[in-house]
Design an enzyme around this catalytic site. Structure first.
Site, PDB file in Angstrom:
ATOM      1  N   GLU A  73      -1.148   0.792  -5.011  1.00 42.00           N
ATOM      2  CA  GLU A  73      -1.180   2.121  -5.640  1.00 42.00           C
ATOM      3  C   GLU A  73       0.060   2.376  -6.511  1.00 42.00           C
ATOM      4  OE1 GLU A  73      -1.898   1.543  -2.474  1.00 42.00           O
ATOM      5  OE2 GLU A  73      -3.916   2.327  -2.130  1.00 42.00           O
ATOM      6  N   ASN A  97       0.859  -1.196   0.000  1.00 41.87           N
ATOM      7  CA  ASN A  97       0.000   0.000   0.000  1.00 41.87           C
ATOM      8  C   ASN A  97       0.886   1.233   0.000  1.00 41.87           C
ATOM      9  OD1 ASN A  97      -2.905   0.964   0.463  1.00 41.87           O
ATOM     10  ND2 ASN A  97      -1.743   2.184   1.931  1.00 41.87           N
ATOM     11  N   ASP A 139      -7.032  21.662   7.764  1.00 45.19           N
ATOM     12  CA  ASP A 139      -7.512  20.713   6.754  1.00 45.19           C
ATOM     13  C   ASP A 139      -7.960  21.436   5.479  1.00 45.19           C
ATOM     14  OD1 ASP A 139      -8.214  18.183   5.690  1.00 45.19           O
ATOM     15  OD2 ASP A 139      -8.549  17.488   7.720  1.00 45.19           O
TER      16      ASP A 139
HETATM   17 MN    MN Z   1      -4.507   1.054  -0.660  1.00 37.25          MN
END
Ligand code: MN
Length: 397
Positions: A171, A108, A219
């Site tokens: 990814e 990941n 954010d």
């Molecule tokens: Mn992922």
């Protein structure tokens, strides 16, 4: 960075560090489109293609050869900025964490904001998705989770790490599709992991059973997120290139908004396409923080298409708050054109859909404590039976 929201900026002669800082490599759709060799209107389809066709990477190089400098970690060498006065401290904002699932071995790669706690310690905001699950699985066995942190990489590679793919998709293999299968990975020294080519590479682990205060930090919505207790990272190795550039993403700037929001557009596109196959494009607008506002263009075929698009879009991206639907003669990349459609094609009592008390974004300052908000959809498409009355004369010349 605030003064030059669409430029790529390099800061030199920084007092506290020798490294230079770069910011804004992904702060326009044009730059992102160029990195994946498409035009702006083709970004969504290109992302869908890459997600559906990840490409295995089997070319490797050694970290010790790729980087000129390899040493014990000392985050004080990195020019990690503090962005706003009330921030919890200096934050790494372009760090991609690479890890492998302790159960399945699937890799990941995901971007996380990381607060510097000391020369070899960080805490990271890890939302409950894939990396969170990996850490939970390691923690259940009282084990640390090995990680690599890559900072400063190709824009298309960085964008791939922000896509919402399934937990079984790597990814980096999505990124490899953007690079036509030509990506090379760097083998780490102290952990059994591989990272994309980058300016700075950190190796270490997320510790089990340890948490630290994460925040305050700004954010997407340009407002402070809440303070949380988050996992702690301990570093064991640091590599960087000679004349390295430290990539800094300013919170709530265009680069942050596009990297977080733009990869949600293909998801909305696919959901809308299930309902209205003639959807043309989907945009999460910068003014809506690339998160709360969507504009969707369609080739309207039956009366009511606009409302169905609104319902599909709101369901596809639960954080979405407002959605406007326009005909294909309106350019959704031009906010003035969207306003034109709202001005000339909307009747307030017929074309506005209001859904109170729906689940919304935790980032929305209007959300109630239990997380609900009011969703609004605006159908700014022409009535199907009066197309001539609404035809834009300047477009027919
Ligand atoms: Mn992922």
């Amino acid at each position: 960075m605030r003064k030059h929201p669409r430029d790529t900026i390099i800061f030199q002669n920084i007092k506290e560090a020798e490294m230079k800082v770069v910011s804004g490599i992904c702060n326009t759709r044009e730059k992102i489109a160029e990195s994946m060799s498409v035009d702006v209107s083709g970004i969504n389809m290109r992302i869908i293609e890459a997600i559906e066709n990840p490409l295995v990477i089997d070319t490797y190089q050694e970290a010790g050869k790729y980087f000129e400098i390899s040493k014990d970690p000392d985050l004080a060498e990195l020019p990690v900025p503090m962005y706003y006065r009330k921030d919890g401290g200096p934050y790494i904002t372009a760090g991609v964490i690479i890890a492998k699932d302790p159960d399945t071995g699937v890799r990941n790669a995901s971007i996380h904001r990381m607060l510097v706690l000391g020369k070899d310690r960080l805490t990271a905001r890890i939302v409950p998705r894939h990396l969170y699950t990996y850490h939970q699985r390691a923690e259940a066995n009282d084990e640390p989770l090995e990680i690599a942190i890559a900072i400063g990489m190709n824009p298309a590679t960085l964008l791939a790490t922000t896509t919402s793919v399934s937990i079984t998709t790597d990814e980096l293999e999505v990124a490899n599709n953007f690079h036509n299968g030509e990506m090379k990975l760097i083998k780490c020294e102290t952990v059994d992991l591989e990272a994309p080519e980058c300016e700075i590479l950190l190796e270490g682990k997320i510790l089990p059973h340890e948490r630290a205060q994460e925040g305050p930090f700004v954010d997407l919505t340009d407002t402070y997120d809440v303070i949380r207790q988050e996992p702690v990272i301990k570093l064991d190795k640091m590599h960087y290139r000679a004349n390295t550039l430290y990539h800094a993403i300013m919170p709530a700037g265009n680069e942050h908004k596009l990297l977080q929001g733009l990869p949600q557009e293909p998801r909305i596109y696919k959901a809308v396409q299930n309902t209205v196959p003639t959807v043309k494009n989907v945009l999460l607008t910068e003014g809506g923080c690339c998160w709360l506002h969507a504009a969707v263009s369609i080739q309207k075929q039956t009366q009511g298409d606009g409302k169905n698009v609104i319902m599909a879009a709101l369901a596809a991206h639960p954080s979405l708050k407002h959605c406007v639907v326009v005909d294909e003669d309106v350019d959704i990349f031009d906010v003035e054109d969207i306003e034109y459609a709202m001005a000339t094609r909307v009747k307030g009592d017929e074309d506005i859909l209001i859904v109170p008390r729906a689940r919304g974004s935790s980032l929305d300052p209007c959300a109630t404590p239990e997380g609900t908000t009011t969703k609004v959809g605006v159908d700014a498409t022409k009535p199907i039976d009066k197309k001539e009355k609404f035809a834009r004369v300047s477009q027919t010349l």
